[in-house]
Design a protein around this motif. Structure first.
Motif, PDB file in Angstrom:
ATOM      1  N   PHE A 133       8.596 -15.528  20.122  1.00 41.74           N
ATOM      2  CA  PHE A 133       7.925 -14.248  20.331  1.00 41.74           C
ATOM      3  C   PHE A 133       6.534 -14.404  20.933  1.00 41.74           C
ATOM      4  O   PHE A 133       6.020 -13.459  21.524  1.00 41.74           O
ATOM      5  N   ARG A 134       5.945 -15.571  20.800  1.00 43.44           N
ATOM      6  CA  ARG A 134       4.536 -15.734  21.169  1.00 43.44           C
ATOM      7  C   ARG A 134       4.282 -15.449  22.646  1.00 43.44           C
ATOM      8  O   ARG A 134       3.209 -14.951  23.016  1.00 43.44           O
ATOM      9  N   ASN A 141      19.081   0.558  -4.077  1.00 40.63           N
ATOM     10  CA  ASN A 141      18.724   0.754  -2.675  1.00 40.63           C
ATOM     11  C   ASN A 141      17.746  -0.336  -2.248  1.00 40.63           C
ATOM     12  O   ASN A 141      16.711  -0.518  -2.887  1.00 40.63           O
ATOM     13  N   VAL A 142      18.072  -1.046  -1.192  1.00 39.92           N
ATOM     14  CA  VAL A 142      17.165  -2.052  -0.625  1.00 39.92           C
ATOM     15  C   VAL A 142      16.742  -1.557   0.754  1.00 39.92           C
ATOM     16  O   VAL A 142      17.567  -1.445   1.660  1.00 39.92           O
ATOM     17  N   ILE A 143      15.468  -1.241   0.892  1.00 40.71           N
ATOM     18  CA  ILE A 143      14.947  -0.740   2.162  1.00 40.71           C
ATOM     19  C   ILE A 143      14.400  -1.925   2.949  1.00 40.71           C
ATOM     20  O   ILE A 143      13.433  -2.563   2.532  1.00 40.71           O
ATOM     21  N   PRO A 144      15.005  -2.265   4.086  1.00 36.91           N
ATOM     22  CA  PRO A 144      14.533  -3.405   4.869  1.00 36.91           C
ATOM     23  C   PRO A 144      13.380  -3.013   5.791  1.00 36.91           C
ATOM     24  O   PRO A 144      13.175  -1.834   6.097  1.00 36.91           O
ATOM     25  N   ALA A 145      12.662  -4.040   6.236  1.00 37.74           N
ATOM     26  CA  ALA A 145      11.499  -3.831   7.099  1.00 37.74           C
ATOM     27  C   ALA A 145      11.685  -4.544   8.427  1.00 37.74           C
ATOM     28  O   ALA A 145      12.564  -5.394   8.595  1.00 37.74           O
ATOM     29  N   THR A 146      10.821  -4.193   9.372  1.00 33.77           N
ATOM     30  CA  THR A 146      10.717  -4.938  10.615  1.00 33.77           C
ATOM     31  C   THR A 146       9.250  -5.233  10.881  1.00 33.77           C
ATOM     32  O   THR A 146       8.366  -4.554  10.370  1.00 33.77           O
ATOM     33  N   GLY A 147       9.015  -6.248  11.684  1.00 34.16           N
ATOM     34  CA  GLY A 147       7.655  -6.653  11.998  1.00 34.16           C
ATOM     35  C   GLY A 147       7.577  -8.161  12.074  1.00 34.16           C
ATOM     36  O   GLY A 147       8.595  -8.845  12.247  1.00 34.16           O
ATOM     37  N   PHE A 148       6.376  -8.673  11.908  1.00 37.00           N
ATOM     38  CA  PHE A 148       6.133 -10.106  12.039  1.00 37.00           C
ATOM     39  C   PHE A 148       5.148 -10.536  10.965  1.00 37.00           C
ATOM     40  O   PHE A 148       4.131  -9.879  10.738  1.00 37.00           O
ATOM     41  N   ASP A 186       2.985  -7.578  24.750  1.00 38.54           N
ATOM     42  CA  ASP A 186       2.716  -6.666  23.641  1.00 38.54           C
ATOM     43  C   ASP A 186       3.770  -5.567  23.578  1.00 38.54           C
ATOM     44  O   ASP A 186       4.195  -5.168  22.485  1.00 38.54           O
ATOM     45  N   ASP A 187       4.194  -5.078  24.733  1.00 41.27           N
ATOM     46  CA  ASP A 187       5.231  -4.045  24.752  1.00 41.27           C
ATOM     47  C   ASP A 187       6.546  -4.575  24.190  1.00 41.27           C
ATOM     48  O   ASP A 187       7.265  -3.850  23.487  1.00 41.27           O
ATOM     49  N   GLU A 188       6.862  -5.829  24.473  1.00 36.92           N
ATOM     50  CA  GLU A 188       8.099  -6.409  23.948  1.00 36.92           C
ATOM     51  C   GLU A 188       8.041  -6.551  22.435  1.00 36.92           C
ATOM     52  O   GLU A 188       9.051  -6.356  21.743  1.00 36.92           O
ATOM     53  N   LEU A 189       6.880  -6.902  21.905  1.00 32.80           N
ATOM     54  CA  LEU A 189       6.731  -6.972  20.439  1.00 32.80           C
ATOM     55  C   LEU A 189       6.957  -5.591  19.828  1.00 32.80           C
ATOM     56  O   LEU A 189       7.683  -5.451  18.827  1.00 32.80           O
ATOM     57  N   ARG A 190       6.328  -4.588  20.417  1.00 27.53           N
ATOM     58  CA  ARG A 190       6.524  -3.214  19.928  1.00 27.53           C
ATOM     59  C   ARG A 190       7.990  -2.820  20.011  1.00 27.53           C
ATOM     60  O   ARG A 190       8.555  -2.280  19.046  1.00 27.53           O
ATOM     61  N   ASP A 191       8.613  -3.100  21.148  1.00 23.95           N
ATOM     62  CA  ASP A 191       9.995  -2.658  21.360  1.00 23.95           C
ATOM     63  C   ASP A 191      10.972  -3.373  20.436  1.00 23.95           C
ATOM     64  O   ASP A 191      12.002  -2.799  20.055  1.00 23.95           O
ATOM     65  N   HIS A 192      10.666  -4.630  20.076  1.00 21.47           N
ATOM     66  CA  HIS A 192      11.503  -5.332  19.098  1.00 21.47           C
ATOM     67  C   HIS A 192      11.536  -4.545  17.788  1.00 21.47           C
ATOM     68  O   HIS A 192      12.607  -4.333  17.188  1.00 21.47           O
TER      69      HIS A 192
END
Length: 315
Positions: free
Chosen positions: A106-107, A89-96, A111-117
């Protein structure tokens, strides 16, 4: 029943088994990979990754959490090619992942767009696929909250509040930034028991580590094999001491290794010797047992704590 998304679909949290909480299939620089096809022949790299992941499964590992996110060269379709060929099992992540500035794509987003991504990766899928992220990842390194770093940490925290998935934060122990990480996450309403303070095992400052654990977070003893940051013997000493002090339910184990990385010359990675997927089971666990760490405690660190982290179960 709590299910955890993996590269091959959802898995019951109770069936994750032995889980290494910080390993990478690949760590890549996208531009370098595209510009140097001879260096990164996809078919041969996938075959090599499948063989190296086999070293984990041969040692009884059932799951890895792969915190490869934006900034680490994640190509979810490449990752899937490996995951489809291994019994893991490979559990992928999200974030930066940044120590200072976000990539330009992304810069200049809000802030809402970063969260929503991040929320979209968790609820719908990564990169237009049906592969959903199972946890969030960001970084606070030596320079602390410079550039976009605090923005990213808060965006990740807000995505956690919306979705409930746990968080792993790369931290720098030499500046003891884990305290600031916990402060900001607490301000954003994050339950610190759903957080791994990554790379805590680079430190043997027990007072600092116990402070983070007392606040509720898991300690990532997750760089076994990176000897230049702290030798194995001192890492083992730290885990033993924390187990003796009653913190076994706050510890998770891993290597922070990769099947392939283009960050460092291959000679440097090879010279590290112990920085591979075999090291924990072949050397570290025997050393822990020799120091009195019990099989039950090892199961807590490798099975029970990861299950609780992903399921939200209290320790």
């Amino acid at each position: 029943m709590v299910v955890v998304p993996t590269m091959r679909g959802e898995v019951d949290a109770d069936l994750l088994g032995i889980t290494l909480m910080h390993e990478h299939l690949f760590v890549l620089t996208a531009d370098r990979m595209l510009d140097n096809p001879d260096e990164f022949d996809v078919d041969s790299r996938v075959a090599d990754a499948v063989a190296k992941v086999g070293e984990l499964t041969a040692r009884g590992v059932r799951t890895i959490a792969d915190p490869s996110v934006i900034g680490l060269g994640r190509d979810i379709r490449l990752w899937r090619r490996v995951a489809d060929q291994v019994d893991l099992n490979v559990i992928p992540a999200t974030g930066f992942y940044t120590y200072r500035d976000l990539p330009f794509g992304f810069r200049f987003r809000s802030d809402d767009e970063l969260r929503d991504h991040c929320v979209r990766d968790i609820t719908e899928g990564i990169g237009g696929t049906d592969i959903r992220a199972g946890f969030l990842k960001c970084a606070v390194d030596y320079d602390g909250f410079v550039g976009d770093v605090e923005r990213v940490l808060r965006a990740v925290a807000r995505a956690h509040v919306v979705t409930g998935v746990p968080i792993t934060v790369h931290t720098n122990v030499h500046k003891q930034v884990g305290r600031d990480v916990q402060r900001v996450l607490r301000e954003e309403g994050v339950d610190l028991s759903r957080v791994v303070i990554g790379h805590s095992g680079d430190s043997d400052d027990l007072d600092y580590l116990m402070e983070l654990a007392d606040a509720g977070s898991y300690l990532g003893m997750d760089r076994f094999g990176i000897e230049m940051l702290l030798p194995m013997e001192r890492r083992v000493d730290t885990v033993v001491a924390l187990c003796e002090r009653g913190y076994v339910d706050r510890l998770v184990l891993s290597h922070d290794a990769a099947c392939h990385t283009d960050w460092f010359p291959h000679e440097l990675v090879d010279a590290a010797g112990r920085w591979n997927f075999r090291h924990l089971h072949d050397e570290v666990l025997p050393a822990l047992r020799a120091r009195g760490v019990t099989d039950a405690q090892i199961t807590t660190m490798l099975v029970d704590n990861p299950r609780r982290y992903f399921s939200g179960e209290a320790a």
